[in-house]
Write an enzyme that holds these catalytic residues in place. Structure first.
Site, mmCIF file in Angstrom:
data_model
loop_
_atom_site.group_PDB
_atom_site.id
_atom_site.type_symbol
_atom_site.label_atom_id
_atom_site.label_comp_id
_atom_site.label_asym_id
_atom_site.label_seq_id
_atom_site.Cartn_x
_atom_site.Cartn_y
_atom_site.Cartn_z
ATOM 1 N N GLU A 95 -61.448 12.100 28.331
ATOM 2 C CA GLU A 95 -61.658 13.339 29.633
ATOM 3 C C GLU A 95 -61.744 14.203 28.173
ATOM 4 O OE1 GLU A 95 -62.779 15.911 30.023
ATOM 5 O OE2 GLU A 95 -61.770 15.541 31.810
ATOM 6 N N GLY A 101 -45.906 16.624 24.776
ATOM 7 C CA GLY A 101 -46.649 16.618 24.167
ATOM 8 C C GLY A 101 -46.019 15.306 22.856
ATOM 9 N N GLY A 142 -42.930 14.794 22.539
ATOM 10 C CA GLY A 142 -41.980 14.238 22.531
ATOM 11 C C GLY A 142 -42.308 12.742 23.548
ATOM 12 N N LYS A 184 -47.161 11.079 32.825
ATOM 13 C CA LYS A 184 -46.523 12.470 31.891
ATOM 14 C C LYS A 184 -47.317 13.654 32.356
ATOM 15 C CE LYS A 184 -47.183 14.515 28.627
ATOM 16 N NZ LYS A 184 -46.711 15.990 28.192
ATOM 17 N N GLY A 220 -42.405 15.471 29.904
ATOM 18 C CA GLY A 220 -41.993 16.291 28.519
ATOM 19 C C GLY A 220 -42.210 16.468 28.183
ATOM 20 N N GLY A 236 -44.435 12.476 25.412
ATOM 21 C CA GLY A 236 -46.553 12.005 25.601
ATOM 22 C C GLY A 236 -46.770 11.113 23.951
ATOM 23 N N CYS A 253 -63.289 21.834 32.227
ATOM 24 C CA CYS A 253 -63.978 21.706 30.903
ATOM 25 C C CYS A 253 -65.294 21.487 31.254
ATOM 26 C CB CYS A 253 -63.196 20.215 31.115
ATOM 27 S SG CYS A 253 -63.449 18.867 32.248
ATOM 28 N N GLU A 264 -65.281 25.458 22.865
ATOM 29 C CA GLU A 264 -64.495 25.704 23.941
ATOM 30 C C GLU A 264 -63.597 27.395 24.084
ATOM 31 O OE1 GLU A 264 -63.462 22.273 27.425
ATOM 32 O OE2 GLU A 264 -61.874 21.861 25.344
#
Length: 472
Positions: free
Chosen positions: A245, A203, A205, A170, A201, A207, A279, A379
């Site tokens: 992560e 997140g 839905g 995904k 799709g 995910g 990141c 962040e």
């Protein structure tokens, strides 16, 4: 325009159950440059069932055969290298030179690393009178971010396939197009039915349907810490293995004996790479008080030399942020830093001169930053560097570790053993000494709220294996 109308499930392209499409915006032009379908929970369930069926055969496929598929995948990706680079420029805004070398180039090196590793990996070992077997875990749900869309997909899909697992991918809503090119390359590689499935799709839905499905054995997720908490919570309902992560706020400690100009320039480059949307970016520069003013001047000059503009230009070193929402987030942090009393050395919340179209932010450097300020703790995920002074090594380590994150970092010194001693004390999954390049065979991942588990090399492969002891 790249308008995709199908999802890839059970070895074929098929029409999804719902007609809703997701528009993909070019962050440099603010124009729609492609569409993909939005997969429903039913589409995800079908993909998981296909992956479960495919697992029965794929998990027993000899390593030599799996190597053949991965070798053909590398060839197919190599043939698409320029198309991949241009696609990522359009959907992410990464400069074309960076897209060629990092966004599209690093995934090829990653596939090669597993082609080299897999023949040497021991799936069985003897312990006394027992045999210890490392077996593929099952169906992997891979959920990838938008900042390095191809690399993160390859970092999950390739070791999972190498381990003998099957995959449902995904991709991120903001940058799903390169995942289609990866799927096409996997089709060219001739993978058996059900081994790889693609369900773009949302997140909430696709995910969440993937994370909660009882037929999924492992979730490999890269994204924000906030979303990572949600993934872990949902996955706990079926006690899945979760490899995550997440965010970072990585320190770069410059010891007084280091090459200061080189260390500062490299730290600025890290903080601003991919428009700061990385990141592992070294976004906190820690400098001894005796060198602080010089470091601030060096950082400002380096930032001012950044070329911000059209990502398709070979001269551009920084493109736009991914979206309007991300630009607003970064701008709000810059404004907050100014109101909290940090000294704005260069940059600011205004758009760069002459760039009214596109989600651009000025390369920004703050000095006189306190460790308790929001810009030093959160962040930001944009081109913002915070410079903090320290008094001695103990103070530097304390400031570096004063964070909820523990993903990456750097230490600079003319004495590598001195730098290594400091590196051992930093609570992070990865530390680079004097700018040494990352080894793709070494483990990558974080601690604290930067996540758990590891990617890359043998450690990334083992996340998709379970250990069985046979006593005879």
């Amino acid at each position: 325009m790249k308008n995709y109308q199908a999802i890839y499930v059970d070895g074929r392209w098929r029409t999804p159950r719902q007609k809703t499409v997701l528009e993909v915006e070019n962050p440099a032009t603010q124009e729609v440059m492609g569409t993909v379908p939005l997969s429903s929970a039913g589409d995800v369930a079908e993909a998981v069932r296909a992956a479960r069926r495919g697992f029965d055969t794929w998990s027993r496929t000899p390593v030599t055969e799996r190597l053949g598929y991965l070798s053909r995948l590398r060839d197919a990706l190599t043939a698409r290298h320029e198309e991949l680079a241009h696609t990522i420029v359009a959907e992410v805004g990464a400069p074309i030179s960076f897209a060629r070398t990092v966004q599209a180039g690093a995934p090829l090196a990653l596939v090669t690393s597993y082609l080299d590793l897999l023949p040497e990996f021991d799936f069985t070992e003897r312990l006394g009178g027992s045999e210890v077997i490392k077996e593929p875990l099952g169906v992997v749900g891979a959920i990838t971010p938008w900042n390095y869309p191809l690399f993160q997909a390859v970092a999950k899909v390739v070791p999972a396939l190498a381990a003998g697992c099957t995959v449902v991918l995904k991709p991120a809503e903001a940058a799903p197009l390169s995942a289609y090119l990866l799927a096409e390359a996997l089709v060219d590689a001739g993978l058996p039915r059900g081994v790889f499935n693609l369900v773009p799709g949302s997140g909430r839905g696709a995910g969440e349907a993937l994370v909660t499905h009882p037929g999924v054995d492992v979730i490999s997720f890269t994204g924000s810490t906030r979303t990572g908490r949600r993934v872990a919570e949902l996955a706990s309902g079926t006690v899945k293995r979760v490899v995550s992560e997440l965010g970072g706020k990585s320190p770069s400690i410059v010891l007084p004996d280091a090459d200061l100009p080189h260390a500062v320039a490299a730290t600025v480059a890290s903080a601003f790479a991919n428009s700061g949307q990385t990141c592992t970016a070294w976004t906190r520069l820690l400098v001894h008080t005796s060198q602080y003013d010089e470091a601030v001047d060096l950082a400002a000059k380096t930032a001012d030399n950044c070329v911000v503009g059209d990502p398709m230009s070979e001269q551009t070193t920084m493109g736009p942020l991914i979206s309007h929402e991300q630009r607003q987030r970064v701008r709000s942090y810059i404004a907050e830093g100014m109101s909290d009393g940090a000294r704005l050395v260069t940059g600011g919340p205004e758009a760069p001169t002459g760039l009214d179209t596109g989600y651009y932010v000025q390369p920004t450097v703050f000095a006189d930053v306190r460790p308790d300020m929001s810009i030093a703790r959160q962040e930001i995920f944009g081109p913002v560097l915070c410079i903090l002074p320290y008094t001695d090594e103990e103070d530097a380590v304390r400031i570096a570790n004063d964070s909820i994150y523990g993903l990456s970092g750097a230490v600079w010194s003319a004495a590598p053993e001195r730098a290594a001693a400091i590196a051992r004390r930093i609570h992070a999954g990865q530390i680079q000494i004097n700018g040494t390049q990352i080894d793709l065979l070494a483990p990558f991942g974080g601690c604290k709220q930067s996540g758990n588990g590891r990617e890359l090399g043998r450690y990334g492969l083992e996340e998709f294996l379970q250990t069985k002891a046979v006593h005879a």
